[in-house]
Design a protein around this motif. Structure first.
Motif, PDB file in Angstrom:
ATOM      1  N   LEU A   5       0.858  -1.172   0.000  1.00 38.05           N
ATOM      2  CA  LEU A   5       0.000   0.000   0.000  1.00 38.05           C
ATOM      3  C   LEU A   5       0.902   1.233   0.000  1.00 38.05           C
ATOM      4  O   LEU A   5       1.744   1.391   0.887  1.00 38.05           O
ATOM      5  N   ASN A   6       0.749   2.094  -1.011  1.00 39.49           N
ATOM      6  CA  ASN A   6       1.593   3.285  -1.169  1.00 39.49           C
ATOM      7  C   ASN A   6       0.785   4.551  -0.894  1.00 39.49           C
ATOM      8  O   ASN A   6      -0.297   4.734  -1.460  1.00 39.49           O
ATOM      9  N   LEU A   7       1.329   5.424  -0.051  1.00 40.18           N
ATOM     10  CA  LEU A   7       0.660   6.668   0.313  1.00 40.18           C
ATOM     11  C   LEU A   7       1.528   7.861  -0.069  1.00 40.18           C
ATOM     12  O   LEU A   7       2.692   7.947   0.338  1.00 40.18           O
ATOM     13  N   GLU A   8       0.966   8.790  -0.838  1.00 37.61           N
ATOM     14  CA  GLU A   8       1.684  10.003  -1.253  1.00 37.61           C
ATOM     15  C   GLU A   8       0.877  11.232  -0.860  1.00 37.61           C
ATOM     16  O   GLU A   8      -0.212  11.462  -1.393  1.00 37.61           O
ATOM     17  N   THR A   9       1.404  12.014   0.092  1.00 33.88           N
ATOM     18  CA  THR A   9       0.690  13.205   0.569  1.00 33.88           C
ATOM     19  C   THR A   9       1.624  14.403   0.717  1.00 33.88           C
ATOM     20  O   THR A   9       1.293  15.355   1.413  1.00 33.88           O
ATOM     21  N   ALA A  10       2.775  14.375   0.082  1.00 34.89           N
ATOM     22  CA  ALA A  10       3.788  15.417   0.292  1.00 34.89           C
ATOM     23  C   ALA A  10       3.430  16.748  -0.346  1.00 34.89           C
ATOM     24  O   ALA A  10       3.981  17.781   0.035  1.00 34.89           O
ATOM     25  N   VAL A  16      -3.060   7.383  -3.469  1.00 34.36           N
ATOM     26  CA  VAL A  16      -2.958   6.079  -2.797  1.00 34.36           C
ATOM     27  C   VAL A  16      -2.986   4.989  -3.861  1.00 34.36           C
ATOM     28  O   VAL A  16      -3.796   5.036  -4.786  1.00 34.36           O
ATOM     29  N   SER A  17      -2.104   4.024  -3.723  1.00 33.01           N
ATOM     30  CA  SER A  17      -2.132   2.897  -4.655  1.00 33.01           C
ATOM     31  C   SER A  17      -1.893   1.583  -3.929  1.00 33.01           C
ATOM     32  O   SER A  17      -1.277   1.538  -2.868  1.00 33.01           O
ATOM     33  N   ILE A  18      -2.414   0.524  -4.540  1.00 32.49           N
ATOM     34  CA  ILE A  18      -2.077  -0.846  -4.161  1.00 32.49           C
ATOM     35  C   ILE A  18      -1.278  -1.417  -5.328  1.00 32.49           C
ATOM     36  O   ILE A  18      -1.676  -1.305  -6.486  1.00 32.49           O
ATOM     37  N   ALA A  19      -0.114  -2.006  -5.007  1.00 30.99           N
ATOM     38  CA  ALA A  19       0.727  -2.587  -6.054  1.00 30.99           C
ATOM     39  C   ALA A  19       1.134  -4.007  -5.670  1.00 30.99           C
ATOM     40  O   ALA A  19       1.353  -4.297  -4.494  1.00 30.99           O
ATOM     41  N   ARG A  20       1.201  -4.852  -6.673  1.00 32.04           N
ATOM     42  CA  ARG A  20       1.664  -6.234  -6.465  1.00 32.04           C
ATOM     43  C   ARG A  20       2.968  -6.411  -7.227  1.00 32.04           C
ATOM     44  O   ARG A  20       3.010  -6.243  -8.443  1.00 32.04           O
ATOM     45  N   ASP A  21       4.034  -6.703  -6.506  1.00 33.27           N
ATOM     46  CA  ASP A  21       5.368  -6.872  -7.109  1.00 33.27           C
ATOM     47  C   ASP A  21       5.747  -5.685  -7.990  1.00 33.27           C
ATOM     48  O   ASP A  21       6.305  -5.831  -9.083  1.00 33.27           O
ATOM     49  N   GLY A  22       5.412  -4.488  -7.529  1.00 32.20           N
ATOM     50  CA  GLY A  22       5.788  -3.276  -8.230  1.00 32.20           C
ATOM     51  C   GLY A  22       4.844  -2.824  -9.322  1.00 32.20           C
ATOM     52  O   GLY A  22       5.059  -1.770  -9.931  1.00 32.20           O
ATOM     53  N   ILE A  24       1.007  -1.640 -10.490  1.00 31.11           N
ATOM     54  CA  ILE A  24      -0.207  -1.055  -9.921  1.00 31.11           C
ATOM     55  C   ILE A  24      -1.409  -1.977 -10.121  1.00 31.11           C
ATOM     56  O   ILE A  24      -1.673  -2.441 -11.230  1.00 31.11           O
ATOM     57  N   VAL A  25      -2.115  -2.217  -9.046  1.00 31.24           N
ATOM     58  CA  VAL A  25      -3.374  -2.964  -9.092  1.00 31.24           C
ATOM     59  C   VAL A  25      -4.551  -1.992  -9.031  1.00 31.24           C
ATOM     60  O   VAL A  25      -5.534  -2.145  -9.740  1.00 31.24           O
ATOM     61  N   SER A  26      -4.417  -0.993  -8.175  1.00 27.08           N
ATOM     62  CA  SER A  26      -5.484  -0.005  -8.021  1.00 27.08           C
ATOM     63  C   SER A  26      -4.858   1.305  -7.554  1.00 27.08           C
ATOM     64  O   SER A  26      -3.907   1.299  -6.768  1.00 27.08           O
ATOM     65  N   ILE A  27      -5.391   2.414  -8.039  1.00 26.66           N
ATOM     66  CA  ILE A  27      -4.882   3.726  -7.626  1.00 26.66           C
ATOM     67  C   ILE A  27      -6.026   4.721  -7.554  1.00 26.66           C
ATOM     68  O   ILE A  27      -6.975   4.670  -8.349  1.00 26.66           O
ATOM     69  N   LYS A  28      -5.931   5.609  -6.592  1.00 26.68           N
ATOM     70  CA  LYS A  28      -6.909   6.679  -6.426  1.00 26.68           C
ATOM     71  C   LYS A  28      -6.151   7.930  -6.027  1.00 26.68           C
ATOM     72  O   LYS A  28      -5.339   7.899  -5.096  1.00 26.68           O
ATOM     73  N   GLU A  29      -6.376   9.029  -6.738  1.00 22.87           N
ATOM     74  CA  GLU A  29      -5.692  10.265  -6.378  1.00 22.87           C
ATOM     75  C   GLU A  29      -6.506  11.471  -6.806  1.00 22.87           C
ATOM     76  O   GLU A  29      -7.309  11.408  -7.728  1.00 22.87           O
ATOM     77  N   ARG A  30      -6.258  12.555  -6.098  1.00 21.56           N
ATOM     78  CA  ARG A  30      -6.939  13.815  -6.420  1.00 21.56           C
ATOM     79  C   ARG A  30      -6.014  14.957  -6.047  1.00 21.56           C
ATOM     80  O   ARG A  30      -5.526  15.039  -4.920  1.00 21.56           O
ATOM     81  N   ASN A  31      -5.780  15.830  -7.009  1.00 20.16           N
ATOM     82  CA  ASN A  31      -4.897  16.974  -6.797  1.00 20.16           C
ATOM     83  C   ASN A  31      -5.740  18.233  -6.650  1.00 20.16           C
ATOM     84  O   ASN A  31      -6.317  18.719  -7.617  1.00 20.16           O
ATOM     85  N   THR A  32      -5.843  18.738  -5.430  1.00 19.62           N
ATOM     86  CA  THR A  32      -6.625  19.938  -5.159  1.00 19.62           C
ATOM     87  C   THR A  32      -5.734  20.946  -4.435  1.00 19.62           C
ATOM     88  O   THR A  32      -4.844  20.562  -3.682  1.00 19.62           O
ATOM     89  N   PRO A  33      -5.962  22.229  -4.633  1.00 22.93           N
ATOM     90  CA  PRO A  33      -5.075  23.239  -4.046  1.00 22.93           C
ATOM     91  C   PRO A  33      -5.214  23.404  -2.547  1.00 22.93           C
ATOM     92  O   PRO A  33      -4.366  24.035  -1.916  1.00 22.93           O
ATOM     93  N   ASN A  34      -6.259  22.839  -1.938  1.00 23.91           N
ATOM     94  CA  ASN A  34      -6.542  23.121  -0.532  1.00 23.91           C
ATOM     95  C   ASN A  34      -6.091  22.045   0.456  1.00 23.91           C
ATOM     96  O   ASN A  34      -6.480  22.067   1.613  1.00 23.91           O
ATOM     97  N   TYR A  35      -5.251  21.116  -0.006  1.00 22.99           N
ATOM     98  CA  TYR A  35      -4.717  20.081   0.896  1.00 22.99           C
ATOM     99  C   TYR A  35      -5.823  19.410   1.705  1.00 22.99           C
ATOM    100  O   TYR A  35      -5.913  19.540   2.921  1.00 22.99           O
ATOM    101  N   SER A  36      -6.685  18.666   1.027  1.00 22.43           N
ATOM    102  CA  SER A  36      -7.794  17.983   1.699  1.00 22.43           C
ATOM    103  C   SER A  36      -7.418  16.555   2.091  1.00 22.43           C
ATOM    104  O   SER A  36      -8.249  15.667   2.141  1.00 22.43           O
ATOM    105  N   PRO A 185       4.093  14.612  -7.315  1.00 19.98           N
ATOM    106  CA  PRO A 185       4.396  13.256  -6.848  1.00 19.98           C
ATOM    107  C   PRO A 185       3.131  12.412  -6.780  1.00 19.98           C
ATOM    108  O   PRO A 185       2.057  12.904  -6.438  1.00 19.98           O
ATOM    109  N   SER A 186       3.262  11.130  -7.107  1.00 24.78           N
ATOM    110  CA  SER A 186       2.111  10.235  -7.165  1.00 24.78           C
ATOM    111  C   SER A 186       2.469   8.867  -6.597  1.00 24.78           C
ATOM    112  O   SER A 186       3.626   8.422  -6.694  1.00 24.78           O
ATOM    113  N   ALA A 187       1.467   8.198  -6.057  1.00 22.92           N
ATOM    114  CA  ALA A 187       1.659   6.833  -5.562  1.00 22.92           C
ATOM    115  C   ALA A 187       1.877   5.843  -6.703  1.00 22.92           C
ATOM    116  O   ALA A 187       2.250   4.703  -6.469  1.00 22.92           O
ATOM    117  N   LYS A 188       1.663   6.282  -7.930  1.00 20.90           N
ATOM    118  CA  LYS A 188       1.916   5.406  -9.077  1.00 20.90           C
ATOM    119  C   LYS A 188       3.398   5.094  -9.191  1.00 20.90           C
ATOM    120  O   LYS A 188       3.797   3.933  -9.320  1.00 20.90           O
TER     121      LYS A 188
END
Length: 224
Positions: A5-10, A16-22, A24-36, A185-188
């Protein structure tokens, strides 16, 4: 086989992504200016786990982007990662934010890749990598001037990537420079890097690990 499980919030991108042996199996991300991140991170974690038809107990490790970056974003990501590791009994992996950002490079025929993140005013967080992803100059906070990164531009073509590239583009006029101002930066990109660390058993001490803030946090106060 390793499920991570990879988390990117910098930065402003909550990813956020789930990866198997490097891979990507699933990824979800949203880039918003307000740091939600505080509202989105745990929702995204649950969504990627469900989309991958897994549970959190199926995860073999949790990886987190360690910085530099937003103080609040890093604190949220690292706190969440450490909490998951404690609760699940899983190891913690940290990924350098600038290394992950540099691996997004898709510029053709460059010699150096410089990921740059905005650090307020004319300052950026920056590191320098070669085209094979090897760090050849360590991360530091630096004020951008007309002479910044000149030693690399004199040797070859330099690609600057990240939200700090905007202020670089304003003052760097050497034709050997190219710029990608939109990348975040991305969890991908974390997937491959975290799997490599998992294979090498490069884990952090969950109790004592702290984000790589690089600069002290300064509280901004309103003028009276």
């Amino acid at each position: 086989m390793a499920v991570i499980l990879n988390l990117e919030t910098a930065t402003t991108n909550c990813s956020v992504s789930i990866a198997r042996d490097g891979a990507i199996v699933s990824i979800k991300e949203r880039n918003t200016p307000n740091y939600s991140h505080s509202e989105q991170l745990h929702v995204f974690i649950q969504e990627v786990v469900e989309e991958a038809s897994m549970t959190l107990m199926d995860v073999d490790a949790v990886a987190v982007s360690k910085g530099p970056g937003s103080y609040t974003g890093l604190r949220i990501g690292v706190s969440s990662a450490k909490g998951l590791c404690f609760a699940l009994g899983k190891p913690l992996i940290s990924i350098a934010t600038l290394q992950s950002l540099a691996s997004q490079n898709d510029a053709k025929a460059v010699d150096y890749i410089i990921p740059v993140l905005d650090a307020r005013r004319m300052e950026v967080y920056a590191a320098v990598f070669d085209v094979d992803g090897k760090e050849i100059r360590a991360t530091k906070a630096e004020v951008i001037t007309a002479d910044s990164f000149a030693e690399f531009a004199e040797k070859g073509r330099v690609h600057l990537i990240g939200n700090g590239a905007t202020k670089c583009q304003e003052v760097l006029d050497n034709p050997n420079f190219s710029f990608d101002t939109q990348a975040v930066p991305s969890a991908k990109e974390m997937a491959r890097l975290s799997f490599e660390k998992f294979q090498g058993q490069e884990f952090e001490d969950v109790a004592y690990f702290e984000p790589f803030y690089l600069k002290d946090f300064i509280l901004q106060t309103k003028k009276g």
